[in-house]
Design a protein around this motif. Structure first.
Motif, PDB file in Angstrom:
ATOM      1  N   SER A  57      32.888  18.852  -3.220  1.00 41.76           N
ATOM      2  CA  SER A  57      31.865  18.148  -4.000  1.00 41.76           C
ATOM      3  C   SER A  57      30.469  18.417  -3.443  1.00 41.76           C
ATOM      4  CB  SER A  57      32.151  16.646  -4.044  1.00 41.76           C
ATOM      5  OG  SER A  57      32.049  16.076  -2.754  1.00 41.76           O
ATOM      6  N   SER A  58      30.366  18.569  -2.125  1.00 39.37           N
ATOM      7  CA  SER A  58      29.044  18.859  -1.549  1.00 39.37           C
ATOM      8  C   SER A  58      28.562  20.245  -1.942  1.00 39.37           C
ATOM      9  CB  SER A  58      29.074  18.698  -0.029  1.00 39.37           C
ATOM     10  OG  SER A  58      29.921  19.655   0.556  1.00 39.37           O
ATOM     11  N   ILE A  59      29.473  21.196  -2.070  1.00 35.88           N
ATOM     12  CA  ILE A  59      29.086  22.531  -2.531  1.00 35.88           C
ATOM     13  C   ILE A  59      28.530  22.452  -3.948  1.00 35.88           C
ATOM     14  CG2 ILE A  59      29.981  24.803  -3.196  1.00 35.88           C
ATOM     15  CD1 ILE A  59      31.880  24.583  -0.774  1.00 35.88           C
ATOM     16  N   LEU A  60      29.187  21.701  -4.805  1.00 35.25           N
ATOM     17  CA  LEU A  60      28.691  21.526  -6.179  1.00 35.25           C
ATOM     18  C   LEU A  60      27.308  20.884  -6.188  1.00 35.25           C
ATOM     19  CD1 LEU A  60      31.876  20.272  -8.056  1.00 35.25           C
ATOM     20  CD2 LEU A  60      30.794  22.514  -8.220  1.00 35.25           C
ATOM     21  N   LEU A  61      27.135  19.858  -5.369  1.00 36.63           N
ATOM     22  CA  LEU A  61      25.843  19.165  -5.322  1.00 36.63           C
ATOM     23  C   LEU A  61      24.740  20.076  -4.777  1.00 36.63           C
ATOM     24  CD1 LEU A  61      27.033  15.680  -4.076  1.00 36.63           C
ATOM     25  CD2 LEU A  61      26.025  16.208  -6.309  1.00 36.63           C
ATOM     26  N   ILE A  62      25.048  20.868  -3.764  1.00 35.45           N
ATOM     27  CA  ILE A  62      24.043  21.771  -3.195  1.00 35.45           C
ATOM     28  C   ILE A  62      23.648  22.841  -4.207  1.00 35.45           C
ATOM     29  CG2 ILE A  62      23.682  23.550  -1.437  1.00 35.45           C
ATOM     30  CD1 ILE A  62      25.286  21.699   0.477  1.00 35.45           C
ATOM     31  N   ILE A  63      24.620  23.361  -4.945  1.00 35.35           N
ATOM     32  CA  ILE A  63      24.305  24.344  -5.995  1.00 35.35           C
ATOM     33  C   ILE A  63      23.385  23.710  -7.034  1.00 35.35           C
ATOM     34  CG2 ILE A  63      25.283  25.653  -7.921  1.00 35.35           C
ATOM     35  CD1 ILE A  63      27.755  26.139  -6.124  1.00 35.35           C
ATOM     36  N   PHE A  64      23.725  22.500  -7.465  1.00 34.08           N
ATOM     37  CA  PHE A  64      22.908  21.806  -8.463  1.00 34.08           C
ATOM     38  C   PHE A  64      21.484  21.573  -7.950  1.00 34.08           C
ATOM     39  CE2 PHE A  64      21.212  17.853 -10.236  1.00 34.08           C
ATOM     40  CZ  PHE A  64      21.226  18.176 -11.581  1.00 34.08           C
ATOM     41  N   ILE A  65      21.384  21.015  -6.766  1.00 32.38           N
ATOM     42  CA  ILE A  65      20.065  20.693  -6.199  1.00 32.38           C
ATOM     43  C   ILE A  65      19.229  21.953  -6.026  1.00 32.38           C
ATOM     44  CG2 ILE A  65      18.891  19.834  -4.127  1.00 32.38           C
ATOM     45  CD1 ILE A  65      21.330  17.906  -3.795  1.00 32.38           C
ATOM     46  N   THR A  66      19.833  23.010  -5.486  1.00 28.91           N
ATOM     47  CA  THR A  66      19.094  24.237  -5.195  1.00 28.91           C
ATOM     48  C   THR A  66      18.551  24.894  -6.456  1.00 28.91           C
ATOM     49  OG1 THR A  66      20.464  24.607  -3.238  1.00 28.91           O
ATOM     50  CG2 THR A  66      19.259  26.495  -4.104  1.00 28.91           C
ATOM     51  N   PHE A  67      19.402  25.115  -7.437  1.00 33.70           N
ATOM     52  CA  PHE A  67      18.958  25.842  -8.624  1.00 33.70           C
ATOM     53  C   PHE A  67      17.977  25.036  -9.468  1.00 33.70           C
ATOM     54  CE2 PHE A  67      22.390  28.718  -7.628  1.00 33.70           C
ATOM     55  CZ  PHE A  67      21.861  29.950  -8.028  1.00 33.70           C
ATOM     56  N   ILE A  68      18.237  23.761  -9.633  1.00 34.67           N
ATOM     57  CA  ILE A  68      17.338  22.949 -10.455  1.00 34.67           C
ATOM     58  C   ILE A  68      15.996  22.750  -9.746  1.00 34.67           C
ATOM     59  CG2 ILE A  68      17.052  20.745 -11.660  1.00 34.67           C
ATOM     60  CD1 ILE A  68      19.307  22.649 -12.756  1.00 34.67           C
ATOM     61  N   ALA A  69      16.038  22.473  -8.452  1.00 34.27           N
ATOM     62  CA  ALA A  69      14.786  22.287  -7.703  1.00 34.27           C
ATOM     63  C   ALA A  69      13.975  23.578  -7.644  1.00 34.27           C
ATOM     64  CB  ALA A  69      15.087  21.776  -6.301  1.00 34.27           C
ATOM     65  N   ALA A  70      14.642  24.723  -7.624  1.00 35.73           N
ATOM     66  CA  ALA A  70      13.918  26.002  -7.620  1.00 35.73           C
ATOM     67  C   ALA A  70      13.130  26.180  -8.920  1.00 35.73           C
ATOM     68  CB  ALA A  70      14.887  27.160  -7.423  1.00 35.73           C
ATOM     69  N   ALA A  71      13.734  25.817 -10.040  1.00 36.60           N
ATOM     70  CA  ALA A  71      13.028  25.920 -11.319  1.00 36.60           C
ATOM     71  C   ALA A  71      11.856  24.941 -11.373  1.00 36.60           C
ATOM     72  CB  ALA A  71      13.997  25.665 -12.475  1.00 36.60           C
ATOM     73  N   VAL A  72      12.052  23.732 -10.873  1.00 37.24           N
ATOM     74  CA  VAL A  72      10.968  22.740 -10.847  1.00 37.24           C
ATOM     75  C   VAL A  72       9.841  23.218  -9.939  1.00 37.24           C
ATOM     76  CG1 VAL A  72      10.358  20.380 -10.155  1.00 37.24           C
ATOM     77  CG2 VAL A  72      12.432  20.802 -11.467  1.00 37.24           C
ATOM     78  N   GLY A  73      10.214  23.822  -8.811  1.00 33.86           N
ATOM     79  CA  GLY A  73       9.203  24.366  -7.901  1.00 33.86           C
ATOM     80  C   GLY A  73       8.375  25.455  -8.559  1.00 33.86           C
ATOM     81  N   LEU A  74       8.982  26.202  -9.456  1.00 32.60           N
ATOM     82  CA  LEU A  74       8.243  27.222 -10.198  1.00 32.60           C
ATOM     83  C   LEU A  74       7.203  26.566 -11.104  1.00 32.60           C
ATOM     84  CD1 LEU A  74       8.075  30.243 -11.041  1.00 32.60           C
ATOM     85  CD2 LEU A  74       9.711  29.684 -12.823  1.00 32.60           C
ATOM     86  N   TRP A  75       7.606  25.506 -11.785  1.00 36.38           N
ATOM     87  CA  TRP A  75       6.674  24.815 -12.682  1.00 36.38           C
ATOM     88  C   TRP A  75       5.536  24.149 -11.911  1.00 36.38           C
ATOM     89  CZ3 TRP A  75       4.634  24.795 -17.126  1.00 36.38           C
ATOM     90  CH2 TRP A  75       3.936  23.695 -17.600  1.00 36.38           C
ATOM     91  N   GLU A  76       5.880  23.528 -10.791  1.00 33.51           N
ATOM     92  CA  GLU A  76       4.871  22.789 -10.037  1.00 33.51           C
ATOM     93  C   GLU A  76       4.130  23.664  -9.026  1.00 33.51           C
ATOM     94  OE1 GLU A  76       6.704  19.262  -8.503  1.00 33.51           O
ATOM     95  OE2 GLU A  76       6.885  18.417 -10.518  1.00 33.51           O
ATOM     96  N   ARG A  77       4.472  24.928  -8.998  1.00 34.53           N
ATOM     97  CA  ARG A  77       3.832  25.921  -8.119  1.00 34.53           C
ATOM     98  C   ARG A  77       3.895  25.500  -6.648  1.00 34.53           C
ATOM     99  NH1 ARG A  77      -1.204  26.838 -12.137  1.00 34.53           N
ATOM    100  NH2 ARG A  77       0.053  27.619 -13.847  1.00 34.53           N
TER     101      ARG A  77
END
Length: 173
Positions: A57-77
């Motif tokens: 379950s932690s692997i699933l959560l880390i994948i979710f957090i990493t990919f979604i936060a990376a996209a948000v980081g792109l938007w927020e520069r």
């Protein structure tokens, strides 16, 4: 021109809203990740019974957090960037550099969507043994990240072009 301006504003608002929703979801996922590890430690050292589902379950959560936060980081520069070239260019050419960079990122978002979907289909029949859910669930954050990347970069490119056209119009007056 007015239509393009309105579409750019709408996309900007949608991107802002999606960014906030994604930050909330990744924050909740991070809290849940910490709680599962706290339960792991409790189970291992207090109950002498290690919960086996925590790792998967932690692997699933880390994948979710990493990919979604990376996209948000792109938007927020908030990603690290090297701004040497845009800083030495004259103002009337800086927009072009930003458009080129975000076009490459747009292509990367399309690649994430395409290959994320390919992996999703490939892993549909494979099950994560401990959790008993399809392995393809790990590909969903990749696809979502790709969609967000395409949306955010499209919005950035559109707003940059609108600003440049406004820059040209300001020079004429």
């Amino acid at each position: 021109m007015r239509f393009v301006y309105c579409v750019g504003k709408i996309l900007g608002r949608v991107s802002d809203g999606l960014s906030e929703v994604c930050k909330i979801l990744t924050s909740v996922a991070l809290v849940f990740l910490v709680m599962t590890f706290a339960y792991l430690v409790y189970g291992r050292y207090v109950l002498n019974d290690t919960p086996t589902w925590v790792e998967q379950s932690s692997i699933l959560l880390i994948i979710f957090i990493t990919f979604i936060a990376a996209a948000v980081g792109l938007w927020e520069r908030t990603h690290i960037s090297v701004d040497i070239l845009p800083n030495i260019l004259p103002n009337k050419y800086k927009w072009l550099c930003g458009v080129v960079i975000h076009t490459v990122l747009w292509i990367f978002g399309v690649v994430l969507i395409y290959y994320g979907w390919e992996l999703y289909i490939f892993y549909l029949d494979v099950e994560i043994p401990i959790l008993e859910i399809p392995q393809s669930i790990t590909c969903v954050p990749v696809i979502i990240s790709g969609v967000l990347t395409v949306l955010f970069t499209t919005t950035y490119i559109l707003s940059t072009v609108i600003d440049f056209i406004g820059f040209i119009d300001d020079d004429k007056h």
